[in-house]
Motif scaffolding. Structure first.
Motif, short mmCIF file in Angstrom:
data_model
loop_
_atom_site.label_atom_id
_atom_site.label_comp_id
_atom_site.label_asym_id
_atom_site.label_seq_id
_atom_site.Cartn_x
_atom_site.Cartn_y
_atom_site.Cartn_z
N ALA A 144 0.83 -1.20 0.00
CA ALA A 144 0.00 0.00 0.00
C ALA A 144 0.87 1.26 0.00
CB ALA A 144 -0.93 -0.01 1.21
N GLU A 145 0.27 2.35 -0.36
CA GLU A 145 1.00 3.62 -0.42
C GLU A 145 1.60 3.96 0.95
OE1 GLU A 145 0.23 8.33 -1.63
OE2 GLU A 145 -1.38 6.84 -1.80
N GLY A 146 2.88 4.29 0.94
CA GLY A 146 3.57 4.66 2.17
C GLY A 146 4.22 3.51 2.90
N ASP A 147 3.94 2.27 2.49
CA ASP A 147 4.53 1.10 3.15
C ASP A 147 5.86 0.73 2.50
OD1 ASP A 147 2.34 0.98 4.80
OD2 ASP A 147 1.36 -0.65 3.71
N THR A 148 6.70 0.10 3.28
CA THR A 148 8.00 -0.34 2.76
C THR A 148 7.96 -1.76 2.20
OG1 THR A 148 8.65 -1.08 4.97
CG2 THR A 148 9.26 1.16 4.33
N GLY A 149 6.84 -2.41 2.32
CA GLY A 149 6.69 -3.77 1.81
C GLY A 149 5.28 -4.24 2.03
N SER A 150 5.03 -5.51 1.73
CA SER A 150 3.72 -6.11 1.97
C SER A 150 3.47 -6.22 3.47
CB SER A 150 3.66 -7.49 1.33
OG SER A 150 4.56 -8.38 2.01
N TRP A 151 2.21 -6.56 3.83
CA TRP A 151 1.86 -6.74 5.24
C TRP A 151 2.81 -7.73 5.91
CZ3 TRP A 151 -1.91 -4.74 8.57
CH2 TRP A 151 -2.08 -5.42 9.77
N ASN A 152 3.01 -8.89 5.31
CA ASN A 152 3.83 -9.92 5.94
C ASN A 152 5.28 -9.47 6.10
OD1 ASN A 152 1.50 -11.39 5.86
ND2 ASN A 152 2.31 -13.05 4.61
N GLN A 153 5.83 -8.84 5.07
CA GLN A 153 7.22 -8.39 5.14
C GLN A 153 7.41 -7.39 6.27
OE1 GLN A 153 8.75 -6.84 1.46
NE2 GLN A 153 10.64 -6.07 2.39
N VAL A 154 6.51 -6.43 6.37
CA VAL A 154 6.66 -5.39 7.39
C VAL A 154 6.45 -5.96 8.79
CG1 VAL A 154 5.69 -3.23 8.26
CG2 VAL A 154 6.02 -3.55 5.80
N VAL A 155 5.41 -6.78 8.97
CA VAL A 155 5.12 -7.33 10.29
C VAL A 155 6.26 -8.22 10.77
CG1 VAL A 155 3.60 -8.90 11.57
CG2 VAL A 155 2.62 -7.14 10.08
N LEU A 156 6.75 -9.10 9.90
CA LEU A 156 7.82 -10.01 10.31
C LEU A 156 9.13 -9.26 10.55
CD1 LEU A 156 7.03 -12.95 7.88
CD2 LEU A 156 6.88 -13.03 10.37
N SER A 157 9.43 -8.26 9.73
CA SER A 157 10.66 -7.51 9.90
C SER A 157 10.66 -6.72 11.20
CB SER A 157 10.87 -6.55 8.72
OG SER A 157 10.99 -7.25 7.50
N THR A 158 9.50 -6.22 11.59
CA THR A 158 9.41 -5.37 12.78
C THR A 158 9.22 -6.18 14.06
OG1 THR A 158 8.42 -3.64 11.42
CG2 THR A 158 8.18 -3.41 13.81
N ALA A 159 8.38 -7.21 14.00
CA ALA A 159 7.99 -7.92 15.22
C ALA A 159 8.49 -9.35 15.28
CB ALA A 159 6.46 -7.91 15.34
N GLY A 160 9.26 -9.79 14.30
CA GLY A 160 9.67 -11.19 14.23
C GLY A 160 10.37 -11.70 15.47
N SER A 161 11.16 -10.88 16.10
CA SER A 161 11.91 -11.33 17.28
C SER A 161 11.03 -11.48 18.51
CB SER A 161 13.05 -10.35 17.58
OG SER A 161 12.53 -9.07 17.94
N LYS A 162 9.80 -10.97 18.45
CA LYS A 162 8.92 -10.95 19.62
C LYS A 162 7.79 -11.97 19.55
CE LYS A 162 10.84 -7.43 21.79
NZ LYS A 162 11.36 -7.51 23.18
N ILE A 163 7.70 -12.71 18.46
CA ILE A 163 6.57 -13.63 18.30
C ILE A 163 7.04 -15.07 18.29
CG2 ILE A 163 5.22 -11.90 17.07
CD1 ILE A 163 5.88 -13.40 14.46
N ASP A 164 6.09 -15.97 18.53
CA ASP A 164 6.38 -17.40 18.58
C ASP A 164 5.65 -18.18 17.49
OD1 ASP A 164 7.86 -17.45 21.27
OD2 ASP A 164 6.00 -16.40 21.73
N PHE A 165 4.61 -17.58 16.92
CA PHE A 165 3.91 -18.22 15.81
C PHE A 165 3.23 -17.16 14.98
CE2 PHE A 165 0.87 -18.20 19.31
CZ PHE A 165 -0.37 -17.94 18.73
N VAL A 166 2.88 -17.54 13.75
CA VAL A 166 2.14 -16.65 12.86
C VAL A 166 0.76 -17.25 12.61
CG1 VAL A 166 4.20 -15.72 11.77
CG2 VAL A 166 3.07 -17.72 10.76
#
Length: 676
Positions: A219-241
């Motif tokens: 989407a406009e203003g995003d650096t990637g798709s939903w999955n790319q942004v969520v995993l890049s930002t919060a990946g170290s804090k989660i245990d499952f998707v």
């Protein structure tokens, strides 16, 4: 009880397609369907939480003893609460959901009482849309400190990509910023706050399911798709998707391996160090096809096939939507009334004009028996193994018990043909005599158990689910321990180096590749490391390790390793593929083709679509053709030259109706290029 729809935006999310036409009846003397079962080709272990379903706070029967007992009888091992999109308006402390209906006696303690009576584990969805990290942390404190319920699985929100950021809006979201980055930023805050109360809990983040809207859209203003942004930002804090899947048709189980693999590739690419710890949960699943059989036998067969395939692929829970859902569009499917109800159990509701009513409350619908059958076929602690059938309207799954028994699940999706089946086994010798056979047929109100046919011959009625449970011909010999899951330590275009943990008392190890239900030995060694050669570039491989003693006894197969080979490190050509835009059913691909060899006076770039659901739409800056899935781009007649070091920039539109596995192998005038 008021009628609550499954999904306010179902029409936006799904493009319903017609069920394949029923198979033509075949003569009795036709060849039997060949089913191959390979105990050497190991898949995932059956998880404790595999068979799940959703409970919703607008369901007046949530947590009742009658409901809990039925779910227990179905083998349900996980219950999710408080119910889909209601999760993002629900406030647990005062049991309210502003803007929605909350039924009496559906609070968290009532839910937990039903969970315990069912013998299941709970999964709780914390309110992201209208809640806070502090509210979620207080819920963890109440659940696990005050009440000592031991709730381990916690999701942060539900389908939060449906908050309007990509256009469609059905999920409540009070945040001014509705981007994936904002969601991910809050996932970090929620995780920190909730794990500060109980460090043992597991946190799940919402992802989009590959090839399902709005997957891959930037989407406009995003650096990637939903999955790319969520995993890049919060990946170290989660245990499952968290994935949700409403395929909208009953023949989409072939998409599952790519859904799982693409999700794993995204996790590995974006979630950072230690990403292999992150599991995958399918916390909402339904066929999503009221016109083709939601609560009749075709829907049950699709459910059984999808549950078995998802769990065999390593998903740790698949959760049916919903326990009770209510009457929808009423049709006749396969000779029975289909109420368009997405529930496992009847809500006893009627159409608006009162002309059609569902059966009595809690009457099981056909998908209930699908969950019950899958739970009986593959029990926690078993291991799925490969099985395949020679006809597309017969599906086969298999699981190995720790005691050496084998279970085979056979699904006949033909509406009018009864198929004789011949079963062949690799790595397993069945005992003589009639096996135990469980069966559920079209319109049946129970699963029957008997001893029919043999280990090698069964007959499948139309629209039936059959589980054959087999004893080994001989007691299990002293098998060596099962090797741990292998790891990929290096890979090129034609080689892969694989390692695994040592097993005591072993003479050698065998590395085998899965070709469907057939295995090919790639090599053997007395050590715990093997480099396999002569592989195909850009190809996905799934392998197992088996251990063998000096006496010849063989272990069960390890859990599988799946990897994809690359392209040549050096070549006379290179190709860079860039996805410039994606709309979840097609994409614009830009190709930079560079010649590193002698000057070319005329060139042809070729590639093959990895999947049958992909096709060529249009192309530019070359003369494009497609034939049988192979795509060719030939230089424009006015510009045939491609000099040494020169680059031709061309592009195309690729269409897809399933998970979009990008082409990985490109050839220029027959030479395989390096993919940059």
């Amino acid at each position: 009880m008021p009628k609550v729809p499954l999904r306010a935006a179902l029409a936006v999310l799904l493009t319903l397609t017609a069920l394949n036409a029923p198979a033509t009846a075949y003569a009795a003397d036709d060849e039997p369907v060949a089913v191959t079962v390979n105990a050497r080709a190991g898949l995932a272990a059956v998880p404790e939480t595999g068979i799940g379903t959703n409970h919703a706070i607008w369901d007046t029967n949530l947590g009742t003893n009658a409901t809990a007992d039925l779910l227990k009888d179905a083998g349900v091992k996980l219950l999710r609460y408080p119910g889909g999109s209601y999760s993002d308006i629900y406030h647990w402390a005062d049991h309210t959901a502003p803007g929605g209906y909350v039924a009496p006696n559906t609070d968290f303690d009532t839910f937990m009482a039903g969970v315990r009576r069912t013998g299941a584990q709970p999964m709780v969805t914390a309110n992201y849309g209208t809640g806070t990290a502090e509210e979620a942390a207080a819920w963890v404190r109440y659940a696990n400190v005050t009440k000592r319920y031991g709730v381990k699985l916690w999701e942060i929100g539900n389908e939060n990509y449906g908050n309007g950021h990509y256009g469609a809006a059905w999920e409540a979201d009070d945040h001014e910023d509705k981007s994936p980055h904002e969601y991910a930023r809050h996932v970090v805050a929620y995780s920190d706050a909730m794990k500060a109360v109980d460090p043992t809990i597991k946190i799940g983040a919402v992802l989009t399911t590959p090839a399902n809207w709005p997957d891959a859209i930037v989407a406009e203003g995003d650096t990637g798709s939903w999955n790319q942004v969520v995993l890049s930002t919060a990946g170290s804090k989660i245990d499952f998707v968290i994935l949700h899947w409403y395929p909208g048709a009953l023949d989409k189980t072939g998409h599952v391996p790519d859904i799982i693999q693409l999700t794993r590739e995204q996790i590995a690419a974006y979630a950072g160090p230690g990403a292999e710890r992150i599991g995958i949960a399918m916390t909402e699943f339904n066929t999503g096809s009221s016109s083709n059989g939601t609560n009749t036998q075709p829907g049950a067969l699709a459910a059984a096939d999808a549950y078995a395939t998802l769990l065999a692929g390593g998903v740790f829970t698949v959760d049916w939507w919903n326990v009770h859902n209510g009457i929808g569009e009423v049709t006749e499917v396969a000779g029975h009334t289909d109420y368009g109800d997405f529930g496992l159990l009847s809500s006893a509701g009627c159409t608006a004009d009162g002309s059609v009513c569902e059966p009595p409350l809690n009457t099981p619908f056909a998908p209930y028996y699908a969950l019950q059958m899958v739970g009986t076929f593959a029990r926690p602690g078993d291991q799925f193994i490969r099985a395949a059938a020679s006809r597309p309207d017969v599906q086969a799954h298999a699981a190995r018990r720790p005691n050496g028994d084998l279970a085979v699940l056979l699904l006949n999706t033909s509406a009018d043909t009864s198929y004789p089946v011949e079963l062949d086994y690799t790595g397993f010798s069945p005992a003589a005599g009639a096996p135990t056979v469980l069966s559920h047929t079209n319109g049946a109100t129970a699963i029957t158990t008997g001893s029919t046919g043999s280990a090698t011959a069964q007959t499948l009625p139309p629209l039936s689910m059959t589980t054959v449970i087999l004893r080994p011909a001989k007691p299990q010999a002293a098998r060596p321990g099962t090797p741990g899951r292998p790891k990929l330590t290096a890979v090129t275009d034609t080689t892969a180096t694989i390692t695994w943990p040592a097993v005591p008392g072993v003479a050698k190890y065998e590395l085998v590749r899965q070709h469907g239900a057939v295995t090919e030995q790639l090599g053997e060694t007395s050590g715990t490391k093997l480099t396999v050669r002569n592989l195909e570039p850009g190809t996905r491989y799934t392998v197992n390790v088996l251990a063998r003693t000096h006496a010849g006894a063989q272990s069960h197969p390890s859990l599988p390793l799946t990897f994809t080979t690359g392209t040549p490190a050096t070549s006379t050509c290179s190709v860079k593929l860039t996805v410039q835009s994606d709309w979840a059913s097609g994409y614009v691909g830009a190709l930079d083709v560079t010649n590193h060899g002698a000057p070319l006076d005329g060139w042809t770039l070729s590639f093959t679509w990895p999947r049958t659901w992909q096709s060529f739409g249009s192309g530019w800056s070359a003369v494009w053709t497609e034939d049988g899935g192979q795509v060719r781009a030939v230089n424009e007649p006015a510009n045939p030259a491609l000099g040494t070091g020169a680059t031709a920039s061309i592009g195309f539109v690729g269409n897809y109706t399933g998970p979009n596995v990008l082409p990985r192998v490109f050839t220029l005038n027959g030479t395989t290029c390096t993919l940059r």
